[in-house]
Design a protein around this motif. Structure first.
Motif, short mmCIF file in Angstrom:
data_model
loop_
_atom_site.label_atom_id
_atom_site.label_comp_id
_atom_site.label_asym_id
_atom_site.label_seq_id
_atom_site.Cartn_x
_atom_site.Cartn_y
_atom_site.Cartn_z
N ASN A 2 0.80 -1.32 -0.14
CA ASN A 2 -0.35 0.26 0.42
C ASN A 2 0.82 1.25 0.06
N TRP A 3 1.03 1.85 -1.32
CA TRP A 3 2.31 2.59 -1.00
C TRP A 3 2.11 3.71 -0.79
N ASP A 4 0.57 4.29 -1.09
CA ASP A 4 0.19 5.62 -0.73
C ASP A 4 -0.06 6.38 0.72
N LYS A 5 -0.61 4.65 1.51
CA LYS A 5 -0.61 4.60 2.95
C LYS A 5 0.99 4.78 3.21
N LEU A 6 2.30 4.59 3.07
CA LEU A 6 3.65 4.64 3.11
C LEU A 6 3.88 6.10 2.85
N TYR A 7 3.43 6.87 1.79
CA TYR A 7 3.35 7.51 1.23
C TYR A 7 3.62 8.77 2.24
N GLN A 8 2.05 8.74 3.27
CA GLN A 8 0.78 9.45 4.19
C GLN A 8 1.91 9.40 5.04
N LEU A 9 2.38 8.24 5.61
CA LEU A 9 2.80 8.00 6.75
C LEU A 9 3.96 8.66 6.94
N GLN A 10 5.05 8.85 5.80
CA GLN A 10 6.23 8.89 5.52
C GLN A 10 6.16 10.78 5.43
N ASN A 11 4.96 11.33 4.93
CA ASN A 11 5.21 12.65 4.58
C ASN A 11 4.53 13.81 6.13
N GLU A 12 3.87 12.60 6.68
CA GLU A 12 3.32 13.29 8.21
C GLU A 12 4.77 13.03 9.22
N LEU A 13 5.45 11.63 9.09
CA LEU A 13 6.48 11.88 9.91
C LEU A 13 7.81 13.15 9.78
N ASP A 14 8.12 13.23 8.15
CA ASP A 14 8.92 14.88 6.86
C ASP A 14 8.41 15.74 7.70
N THR A 15 6.64 16.96 7.79
CA THR A 15 6.12 17.79 8.28
C THR A 15 6.69 17.47 10.06
N TYR A 16 6.59 16.79 10.19
CA TYR A 16 6.37 17.18 12.40
C TYR A 16 8.58 17.11 12.38
N ILE A 17 8.74 16.29 11.48
CA ILE A 17 10.77 16.85 11.66
C ILE A 17 10.75 18.03 11.49
N GLU A 18 10.56 18.23 10.07
CA GLU A 18 11.00 19.30 9.10
C GLU A 18 10.20 20.75 10.38
N THR A 19 8.81 20.42 10.86
CA THR A 19 8.79 21.67 11.67
C THR A 19 9.14 21.49 12.99
#
Length: 161
Positions: A2-19
């Protein structure tokens, strides 16, 4: 997978880290690339596939899987950074020589870094997934381990990792 789910989760993590770190995606492409290379090296070290001089056995399967999934995190993150999304299925890999598969993965990393196109990104994923197949990991193994490590990564951010 489920690539969409993995990209969604990674984007959330990346955004959290970036913030939390006060950074932007485009500012860390080189750092993420180097992190992927380091993770590949750590993965190779746990497999010990290249250590012809040593009789020490490879690490436990779960340790190797965790290192493999660390690479998945950076592959997803690099794709998000450059606007590329892998969604393909990969044919069964016929090559089983782990050392050669690691070298192929390093080469694919370098090609993507030099020319971060969607074609090179897809090739990088295919190469990495072939390595995972040779290591004995199913899509279900990788998905489960990714979800577990993603939770750990959020906790680490909260704890000042």
């Amino acid at each position: 997978m489920n690539w969409d789910k993995l990209y969604q989760l990674q984007n959330e993590l990346d955004t959290y880290i970036e913030t939390n770190q006060g950074i932007k995606k485009q500012d860390v492409f080189e750092k993420k690339y180097l992190a992927l290379l380091v993770e590949l090296g750590e993965l190779a070290n746990e497999t010990r596939c290249f250590k012809f001089w040593s009789n020490k056995p490879r690490s436990e399967r779960e340790t190797i899987l965790e290192e493999y999934v660390d690479g998945v995190h950076f592959l997803l993150s690099l794709g998000i950074t450059k606007g590329h999304y892998f969604s393909g299925n990969v044919s069964r890999n016929k090559m089983e020589d782990e050392t050669k598969l690691f070298l192929n993965a390093y080469t694919a990393c370098h090609h993507f870094f030099q020319h971060p196109t969607s074609v090179n990104y897809d090739h990088l994923w295919e190469t990495y997934l072939h390595l995972g197949q040779a290591l004995g990991f199913s899509e279900a193994d990788v998905h489960r381990a990714y979800l577990e490590k993603n939770e750990v990564n959020f906790v680490r951010q909260d704890e000042g990792y």
